[in-house]
Design an enzyme around this catalytic site. Structure first.
Site, PDB file in Angstrom:
ATOM      1  CB  CYS A  54      10.407  -3.098   7.340  1.00 36.21           C
ATOM      2  SG  CYS A  54       8.833  -3.476   8.132  1.00 36.21           S
ATOM      3  CE1 TYR A 204       5.130   1.302   3.554  1.00 36.92           C
ATOM      4  CE2 TYR A 204       5.106   2.320   5.733  1.00 36.92           C
ATOM      5  CZ  TYR A 204       5.762   1.586   4.756  1.00 36.92           C
ATOM      6  OH  TYR A 204       7.044   1.155   4.964  1.00 36.92           O
TER       7      TYR A 204
HETATM    8  N1  LIG Z   1       1.164  -5.848  10.320  1.00 35.61           N
HETATM    9  C1  LIG Z   1       2.478  -6.043  10.023  1.00 35.61           C
HETATM   10  C2  LIG Z   1       2.861  -5.282   8.772  1.00 35.61           C
HETATM   11  C3  LIG Z   1       4.247  -5.551   8.370  1.00 35.61           C
HETATM   12  C4  LIG Z   1       4.510  -5.087   6.951  1.00 35.61           C
HETATM   13  O1  LIG Z   1       3.639  -4.539   6.266  1.00 35.61           O
HETATM   14  N2  LIG Z   1       5.729  -5.310   6.514  1.00 35.61           N
HETATM   15  C5  LIG Z   1       6.069  -4.999   5.152  1.00 35.61           C
HETATM   16  C6  LIG Z   1       7.428  -4.390   5.051  1.00 35.61           C
HETATM   17  S1  LIG Z   1       7.486  -2.729   5.601  1.00 35.61           S
HETATM   18  C7  LIG Z   1       6.093  -6.286   4.368  1.00 35.61           C
HETATM   19  O2  LIG Z   1       6.931  -7.126   4.590  1.00 35.61           O
HETATM   20  N3  LIG Z   1       5.096  -6.459   3.502  1.00 35.61           N
HETATM   21  C8  LIG Z   1       4.989  -7.633   2.708  1.00 35.61           C
HETATM   22  C9  LIG Z   1       5.281  -7.355   1.292  1.00 35.61           C
HETATM   23  O3  LIG Z   1       5.206  -6.187   0.917  1.00 35.61           O
HETATM   24  O4  LIG Z   1       5.597  -8.250   0.542  1.00 35.61           O
HETATM   25  C10 LIG Z   1       3.293  -5.596  11.207  1.00 35.61           C
HETATM   26  O5  LIG Z   1       3.146  -4.458  11.671  1.00 35.61           O
HETATM   27  O6  LIG Z   1       4.051  -6.418  11.710  1.00 35.61           O
END
Ligand SMILES: N[C@@H](CCC(=O)N[C@@H](CS)C(=O)NCC(=O)O)C(=O)O
Length: 339
Positions: A54, A204
């Site tokens: 990530c 993304y």
């Molecule tokens: N706003 C968050 C975004 C984090 C994010 O989008 N993480 C992704 C992984 S790259 C995630 O875990 N998304 C939840 C999911 O897809 O279930 C940050 O920058 O901390």
């Protein structure tokens, strides 16, 4: 300037945009800060839950490494592929399971851990949120082991609080490192905004949107910003704002590190490689060589995670020319000749 656009995506008409196929990143729900009365800065108190594929976690692991906080902020690492359809808890969830095997190597990934932060050996990141009545499931999570609560799950904010309180959190760095020096703060803010919108989140938008026009706009903005950054670095400055490595460099790095070996294919960002930009390539190699940077990420986790979740789950083996990655980042002279 409000910092908002460098932290999170504009949510205007998010539902309608999603319905038309646009990928719109949602907001993070936990926004407390280390330094609030409930969350005093102390060594050994805080914990991170991350996945090394990530990029939002990557900026946090980089910050932890560059600030010398590896020994005072503990960390658990999820397996890069989410749970599958057959999982009793459902698909697409981050799992702390060091026994799982990577399809690329047929072996477990040594960086992966169980949950050692909550004291409950929870299996899923979602379980950590559930204990607080939230149905979020994202990583990174900054967790307070004493209070047993999530502090924050927005990486841009986590970066700032680690930087602000590095000394009180137990930084082992001999010299005090400041990733947001006051003299270049406004330059960092405007770079952060452009880089977040067009590059970090733009990747993304390009790779996860199901609409040709949205993809095309994201593709164009991404490479336009590559050109802008290449020009910025072409005066010979080592880092984006000058001689010092700052938060702007740190936030650009996770995306550029992934570009040639992963995003060019997975995010359909095949306009060019970083290797085709002499100054950006040398910048990438320069940052990769900084203390703690190479070990704060893993391309194996990235390749396993991004491709294991796409199409048929098969992980492409390249690039092999001019040489494999990440070893290529040890060779700044592989870059195309500068002008
Ligand atoms: N706003 C968050 C975004 C984090 C994010 O989008 N993480 C992704 C992984 S790259 C995630 O875990 N998304 C939840 C999911 O897809 O279930 C940050 O920058 O901390």
């Amino acid at each position: 300037m409000t910092r908002d656009k460098s932290v999170q995506e504009d949510q205007t008409q998010a539902a309608a945009r999603r319905a038309k196929g646009e990928f719109v990143r949602g907001l993070s729900g936990f926004r407390h800060a280390i330094g609030d009365p409930d969350f005093p800065p102390e060594p050994g108190r805080y914990h991170l839950f991350v996945a090394l594929n990530c990029p939002w976690c990557h900026r946090v692991t980089l910050t932890r490494a560059v600030l010398g906080l590896q020994h005072s902020i503990s960390m658990d690492v999820a397996f890069p592929n989410r749970t599958g359809e057959e999982d009793p808890a459902g698909p697409n969830l981050w799992e702390f399971n060091p026994q799982r095997r990577a399809s690329l190597t047929g072996a477990p990934l040594p960086e992966c851990t169980e949950d050692t932060g909550t004291g409950f050996s929870l299996r899923l990141a979602k379980d950590i949120y559930r204990r607080e009545g939230s149905d979020e499931q994202s990583v990174p999570i900054l967790y307070d082991k004493i209070a047993g609560r999530i502090v924050n799950n927005e990486s841009a904010e986590i970066l700032r609080m680690l930087n602000r309180h590095a000394t009180a959190l137990g930084s082992a760095s001999a010299a005090e490192v400041n990733l947001v020096p006051r003299e270049v703060e406004s330059e960092i803010e405007s770079l952060n905004e452009r880089i977040y919108v067009a590059i970090n989140n733009g990747a993304y938008k390009a790779g996860f949107s199901a609409d040709q026009a949205v993809y095309a706009r994201a593709f164009e903005a991404y490479f336009e910003t590559f050109d802008v950054l290449e020009t910025l670095l072409s005066d010979g400055r080592p880092f984006l704002t000058g001689v010092q490595f700052t938060e702007a460099d740190l936030r650009l790095f996770p995306t550029l590190y992934r570009h040639d070996p992963v995003y060019a294919v997975r995010m359909k960002l095949n306009g060019a490689r970083v290797l085709d930009y002499p100054f950006l390539w040398r910048w990438l190699c320069r940052v990769y060589a900084l203390d703690g940077v190479s070990s704060a990420g893993s391309l194996l986790h990235c390749r396993q995670g991004y491709f294991g979740r796409s199409w048929n789950g098969v992980v492409p083996l390249g690039p092999l020319h001019p040489m494999p990655y990440p070893e290529a980042y040890l060779h700044p002279n592989l870059a195309a000749q500068g002008t």
